[in-house]
Design a protein around this motif. Structure first.
Motif, PDB file in Angstrom:
ATOM      1  N   LYS A 255      26.310  21.856  48.520  1.00  0.00           N
ATOM      2  CA  LYS A 255      27.253  22.915  47.604  1.00  0.00           C
ATOM      3  C   LYS A 255      28.562  21.844  47.431  1.00  0.00           C
ATOM      4  O   LYS A 255      29.102  21.993  46.218  1.00  0.00           O
ATOM      5  CB  LYS A 255      27.654  24.007  48.311  1.00  0.00           C
ATOM      6  CG  LYS A 255      26.580  25.282  48.492  1.00  0.00           C
ATOM      7  CD  LYS A 255      27.093  26.463  49.321  1.00  0.00           C
ATOM      8  CE  LYS A 255      25.998  27.387  49.383  1.00  0.00           C
ATOM      9  NZ  LYS A 255      26.304  28.563  50.260  1.00  0.00           N
ATOM     10  N   MET A 256      28.965  21.011  48.308  1.00  0.00           N
ATOM     11  CA  MET A 256      30.045  20.200  48.019  1.00  0.00           C
ATOM     12  C   MET A 256      29.624  19.309  46.545  1.00  0.00           C
ATOM     13  O   MET A 256      30.656  19.111  45.744  1.00  0.00           O
ATOM     14  CB  MET A 256      30.449  19.452  49.008  1.00  0.00           C
ATOM     15  CG  MET A 256      31.950  18.817  48.954  1.00  0.00           C
ATOM     16  SD  MET A 256      33.309  19.960  48.966  1.00  0.00           S
ATOM     17  CE  MET A 256      33.708  20.318  50.775  1.00  0.00           C
ATOM     18  N   GLY A 257      28.432  19.133  46.883  1.00  0.00           N
ATOM     19  CA  GLY A 257      28.220  18.069  45.584  1.00  0.00           C
ATOM     20  C   GLY A 257      28.295  18.797  44.215  1.00  0.00           C
ATOM     21  O   GLY A 257      28.767  18.292  43.168  1.00  0.00           O
ATOM     22  N   ILE A 258      27.743  19.976  44.277  1.00  0.00           N
ATOM     23  CA  ILE A 258      27.608  20.687  43.033  1.00  0.00           C
ATOM     24  C   ILE A 258      29.106  21.233  42.506  1.00  0.00           C
ATOM     25  O   ILE A 258      29.292  21.020  41.304  1.00  0.00           O
ATOM     26  CB  ILE A 258      26.827  21.930  43.078  1.00  0.00           C
ATOM     27  CG1 ILE A 258      25.243  21.352  43.418  1.00  0.00           C
ATOM     28  CG2 ILE A 258      26.795  22.834  41.969  1.00  0.00           C
ATOM     29  CD1 ILE A 258      24.331  22.736  43.895  1.00  0.00           C
ATOM     30  N   PHE A 259      30.125  21.436  43.635  1.00  0.00           N
ATOM     31  CA  PHE A 259      31.116  21.714  43.409  1.00  0.00           C
ATOM     32  C   PHE A 259      32.106  20.779  42.557  1.00  0.00           C
ATOM     33  O   PHE A 259      32.947  21.072  41.742  1.00  0.00           O
ATOM     34  CB  PHE A 259      31.836  22.274  44.644  1.00  0.00           C
ATOM     35  CG  PHE A 259      33.351  22.776  44.602  1.00  0.00           C
ATOM     36  CD1 PHE A 259      33.915  23.883  44.104  1.00  0.00           C
ATOM     37  CD2 PHE A 259      34.273  21.601  45.003  1.00  0.00           C
ATOM     38  CE1 PHE A 259      35.109  24.226  44.183  1.00  0.00           C
ATOM     39  CE2 PHE A 259      35.712  21.978  44.943  1.00  0.00           C
ATOM     40  CZ  PHE A 259      36.364  23.270  44.293  1.00  0.00           C
ATOM     41  N   HIS A 260      32.016  19.492  43.153  1.00  0.00           N
ATOM     42  CA  HIS A 260      32.666  18.356  42.588  1.00  0.00           C
ATOM     43  C   HIS A 260      32.139  17.751  41.103  1.00  0.00           C
ATOM     44  O   HIS A 260      32.612  17.472  40.322  1.00  0.00           O
ATOM     45  CB  HIS A 260      32.816  17.359  43.413  1.00  0.00           C
ATOM     46  CG  HIS A 260      33.987  17.609  44.611  1.00  0.00           C
ATOM     47  ND1 HIS A 260      35.265  17.297  44.362  1.00  0.00           N
ATOM     48  CD2 HIS A 260      33.524  17.696  45.931  1.00  0.00           C
ATOM     49  CE1 HIS A 260      35.829  17.465  45.558  1.00  0.00           C
ATOM     50  NE2 HIS A 260      34.992  18.017  46.341  1.00  0.00           N
ATOM     51  N   ALA A 261      30.814  18.299  41.149  1.00  0.00           N
ATOM     52  CA  ALA A 261      30.087  17.819  39.801  1.00  0.00           C
ATOM     53  C   ALA A 261      30.568  18.864  38.734  1.00  0.00           C
ATOM     54  O   ALA A 261      30.622  18.612  37.688  1.00  0.00           O
ATOM     55  CB  ALA A 261      28.572  17.945  40.019  1.00  0.00           C
ATOM     56  N   SER A 262      31.192  20.029  38.967  1.00  0.00           N
ATOM     57  CA  SER A 262      31.760  21.141  38.344  1.00  0.00           C
ATOM     58  C   SER A 262      32.971  20.466  37.533  1.00  0.00           C
ATOM     59  O   SER A 262      33.075  20.681  36.504  1.00  0.00           O
ATOM     60  CB  SER A 262      31.836  22.552  38.913  1.00  0.00           C
ATOM     61  OG  SER A 262      30.602  22.957  39.405  1.00  0.00           O
ATOM     62  N   TYR A 263      33.650  19.758  38.600  1.00  0.00           N
ATOM     63  CA  TYR A 263      34.765  18.988  38.109  1.00  0.00           C
ATOM     64  C   TYR A 263      34.441  17.937  36.906  1.00  0.00           C
ATOM     65  O   TYR A 263      35.149  17.984  35.770  1.00  0.00           O
ATOM     66  CB  TYR A 263      35.602  18.553  39.135  1.00  0.00           C
ATOM     67  CG  TYR A 263      36.710  17.350  38.623  1.00  0.00           C
ATOM     68  CD1 TYR A 263      38.009  17.810  38.704  1.00  0.00           C
ATOM     69  CD2 TYR A 263      36.475  16.016  38.700  1.00  0.00           C
ATOM     70  CE1 TYR A 263      38.902  16.990  38.275  1.00  0.00           C
ATOM     71  CE2 TYR A 263      37.296  15.248  38.291  1.00  0.00           C
ATOM     72  CZ  TYR A 263      38.425  15.542  38.222  1.00  0.00           C
ATOM     73  OH  TYR A 263      39.724  14.842  37.568  1.00  0.00           O
ATOM     74  N   GLY A 264      33.511  17.214  37.390  1.00  0.00           N
ATOM     75  CA  GLY A 264      33.281  16.124  36.196  1.00  0.00           C
ATOM     76  C   GLY A 264      32.674  16.807  35.159  1.00  0.00           C
ATOM     77  O   GLY A 264      32.888  16.220  34.092  1.00  0.00           O
ATOM     78  N   LEU A 265      31.962  17.948  35.007  1.00  0.00           N
ATOM     79  CA  LEU A 265      31.382  18.564  33.928  1.00  0.00           C
ATOM     80  C   LEU A 265      32.671  19.148  33.034  1.00  0.00           C
ATOM     81  O   LEU A 265      32.606  18.984  31.983  1.00  0.00           O
ATOM     82  CB  LEU A 265      30.733  19.893  34.240  1.00  0.00           C
ATOM     83  CG  LEU A 265      29.898  20.355  33.123  1.00  0.00           C
ATOM     84  CD1 LEU A 265      29.085  19.323  32.205  1.00  0.00           C
ATOM     85  CD2 LEU A 265      29.148  21.530  33.515  1.00  0.00           C
ATOM     86  N   GLY A 266      33.799  19.484  33.637  1.00  0.00           N
ATOM     87  CA  GLY A 266      34.943  19.912  32.936  1.00  0.00           C
ATOM     88  C   GLY A 266      35.423  18.724  32.418  1.00  0.00           C
ATOM     89  O   GLY A 266      35.895  18.684  31.144  1.00  0.00           O
ATOM     90  N   ALA A 267      35.565  17.716  33.000  1.00  0.00           N
ATOM     91  CA  ALA A 267      36.123  16.513  32.533  1.00  0.00           C
ATOM     92  C   ALA A 267      35.572  15.799  31.210  1.00  0.00           C
ATOM     93  O   ALA A 267      35.910  15.129  30.634  1.00  0.00           O
ATOM     94  CB  ALA A 267      36.374  15.396  33.527  1.00  0.00           C
ATOM     95  N   PHE A 268      34.106  16.030  31.421  1.00  0.00           N
ATOM     96  CA  PHE A 268      33.280  15.582  30.388  1.00  0.00           C
ATOM     97  C   PHE A 268      33.315  16.260  29.213  1.00  0.00           C
ATOM     98  O   PHE A 268      33.351  15.662  28.011  1.00  0.00           O
ATOM     99  CB  PHE A 268      31.778  15.599  31.070  1.00  0.00           C
ATOM    100  CG  PHE A 268      30.714  15.358  29.804  1.00  0.00           C
ATOM    101  CD1 PHE A 268      30.422  14.039  29.242  1.00  0.00           C
ATOM    102  CD2 PHE A 268      30.127  16.462  29.194  1.00  0.00           C
ATOM    103  CE1 PHE A 268      29.574  13.990  28.234  1.00  0.00           C
ATOM    104  CE2 PHE A 268      29.105  16.338  28.377  1.00  0.00           C
ATOM    105  CZ  PHE A 268      28.728  15.016  27.857  1.00  0.00           C
ATOM    106  N   CYS A 269      33.524  17.653  29.257  1.00  0.00           N
ATOM    107  CA  CYS A 269      33.458  18.578  27.946  1.00  0.00           C
ATOM    108  C   CYS A 269      34.749  18.493  27.212  1.00  0.00           C
ATOM    109  O   CYS A 269      34.729  18.386  26.026  1.00  0.00           O
ATOM    110  CB  CYS A 269      33.128  20.021  28.244  1.00  0.00           C
ATOM    111  SG  CYS A 269      31.543  20.285  29.066  1.00  0.00           S
TER     112      CYS A 269
END
Length: 524
Positions: A255-269
């Motif tokens: 969950k921690m990995g997915i949570f921080h991946a969500s940050y990266g997804l926002g920074a990507f979009c």
């Protein structure tokens, strides 16, 4: 009326916080068993006395749970071991449940750990609620990434609009970082006073207000003030989200990995949108923040609907995740003092300061670097998107490698690879190579912060985790102000080419600090 009489030298013990009423004990026909009845050696008797087993289901519900009556006598695992003498009646014995964790013979070894009780399986409704709660905090951290990814492509346009040099335009990062630090220091107090639900919603509201202000393309001092408000809100969202996910009972690392991946997804979009607006004339670049305001409004409504301004304990309880109180808490002392008393915390703050500074500096200044040093156009903003895209991919796709190598060792590997890739960006004058290398830098840097947060769960007591994450993240995000500002100062004197030597030296320092962080679990 006497309770049922039970046969042949079986034992049970009450452990953890279980309690029995005096009436409950007297209701059982409990007769002390003489040592003569115990066959075998003293080792066998010791094993029998330490066999912590669940109470049989045929006892009354009142006997198996703590009584709510005012007159109650508590029995702890350390001072009560009861030997029960009962009859050999097969009718009675047939009522005793047998489980895989219980021995049918006193000579059989125990397979269960007496320190833990069986976890109650979650109902489908609780699983759905838990998933919705997790998605809510993922959307919140998505907007933190969206904010961080916005600035890079718009920075050259903001310089042009306000006629600013590198140093003055860097005040945007300083304002954002100041808001982060202030919220990080205040987060512990807010979490204690008003709780998780209100704090994370306050952060989302600050993001909404700041986006509405920036969308008007205000005078530069007002713009910087809006970034202060944005940093304050983003810090609260990041700290509360990290603490919430870190308190998960199941699959916390995933969950921690997915949570921080969500940050990266926002920074990507975000750069995909802001790069388009950076090509527009006049003040139309600020229209990008209309999109940001709409996303922030959705975030506020989602958090209100999902968490309803409640405390974290109540929210987790709704999802079937009871928080077990940590007896290591010291109510008499300041929580700030207790967090900083953990020797690893200052080191983790320094590490986070460098890491977040490197991440934000690369995402923010790489567009200007490519435009000026590699003669790229405004479409160079997509390189920033590639960096954050790699960040997202790394946080999701490399979780297996983290587990294989170990969370402590793999950070050294990622950091060294990032340094080598950064050297190639510095020395090879190719836009294509630089773009690919930046994406790979994002790939290997991505997992590092989730690994830091995960490592904190191994060092810190659970009751300190949310506050400590807020403090480490809040103060650490000062790096998002300090390093970009230092980059602006160096660029004003030596040119934007100074970006790469600065980043390489900071990554090297990050490796040294990580080597000093202990890898062992804290014993309270």
């Amino acid at each position: 009326m006497a309770g049922p009489s039970l046969g042949a030298f079986s034992t049970f013990a009450i452990h953890h916080e279980s309690t029995l009423d005096v009436e409950d004990v007297s209701a059982l026909d409990v007769t002390p068993l003489p040592d003569a009845y115990l066959p075998g050696t003293s080792t066998l008797k010791s094993n029998l006395r330490s066999d912590l087993r669940r109470l049989p289901t045929y006892l009354s519900d009142r006997s198996r749970h703590s009584s709510n009556r005012s007159r109650r006598t508590s029995f702890s695992k350390d001072d009560i071991h009861m030997k029960v003498l009962h009859s050999d009646s097969p009718e009675i014995l047939s009522q005793i449940p047998s489980t895989n964790n219980e021995r049918t013979s006193p000579l059989e070894p125990r397979h269960s750990d007496a320190r833990f009780t069986d976890q109650v399986a979650l109902t489908p409704q609780q699983k759905r609620v838990g998933l919705a709660q997790f998605l809510a905090v993922c959307w919140s951290i998505y907007l933190v990434g969206w904010n961080d990814g916005t600035t890079g492509p718009l920075l050259p346009r903001i310089q042009e609009q306000y006629q600013l040099g590198f140093t003055l335009v860097s005040m945007i990062f300083v304002g954002n970082g100041f808001g982060f630090v202030f919220a990080g220091a205040l987060n512990i107090w807010l979490n204690d006073k008003i709780g998780f639900g209100k704090t994370i919603t306050l952060g989302a509201t600050c993001q909404l207000v700041s986006s509405l202000i920036i969308a008007t393309a205000p005078p530069f001092p007002v713009l910087v003030s809006a970034y202060v408000i944005a940093g304050f809100g983003l810090s609260l969202g990041a700290a509360q989200g990290n603490g919430f996910v870190g308190s998960s009972r199941d699959n916390m690392a995933t969950k921690m990995g997915i949570f921080h991946a969500s940050y990266g997804l926002g920074a990507f979009c975000s750069p995909l949108a802001s790069t388009y607006f950076s090509t527009l004339s006049n003040r139309k670049w600020a229209y990008h923040f209309i999109i940001s305001a709409a996303l922030s409004l959705i975030n506020v409504l989602f958090l209100l609907w999902m968490f309803r301004l409640r405390r974290q304990e109540d929210i987790l309880r709704e999802a079937g995740q009871e928080i077990v109180p940590d007896n290591s808490a010291q109510p008499g002392g300041s929580i700030y003092r207790q967090i900083l008393h953990v020797k690893a915390v200052p080191l983790m703050i320094i590490f986070a300061l460098i890491y977040i500074g490197v991440e934000v500096t690369l995402g923010g200044w790489i567009v200007t670097y490519i435009i000026q040093k590699r003669h790229g156009g405004h479409s160079a903003g997509y390189i920033s998107s590639g960096f954050f895209g790699g960040l997202t991919l790394g946080r999701v796709s490399l979780m297996w490698l983290n587990k294989l190598v170990g969370e402590h060792r793999i950070v050294f590997v990622y950091s060294l690879v990032a340094i080598v890739l950064q050297i190639t960006i510095w020395l090879i004058p190719s836009i294509i190579e630089n773009a690919v290398a930046m994406s790979l830098v994002g790939l290997v840097l991505g997992p590092i912060f989730p690994l830091l947060a995960q490592h904190m769960t191994h060092i810190l007591p659970k009751w300190l985790f949310t506050g400590a994450v807020g403090l480490v993240t809040g103060i650490g995000v000062a790096g998002s102000a300090a390093l970009p500002f230092i980059t602006g100062l160096l660029a004003s004197k030596y040119g934007i080419g100074s970006l790469q030597p600065l980043m390489i030296s900071m990554m090297g320092t990050m490796v040294l600090v990580w080597a000093l962080i202990p890898r062992t679990r804290r014993v309270d």
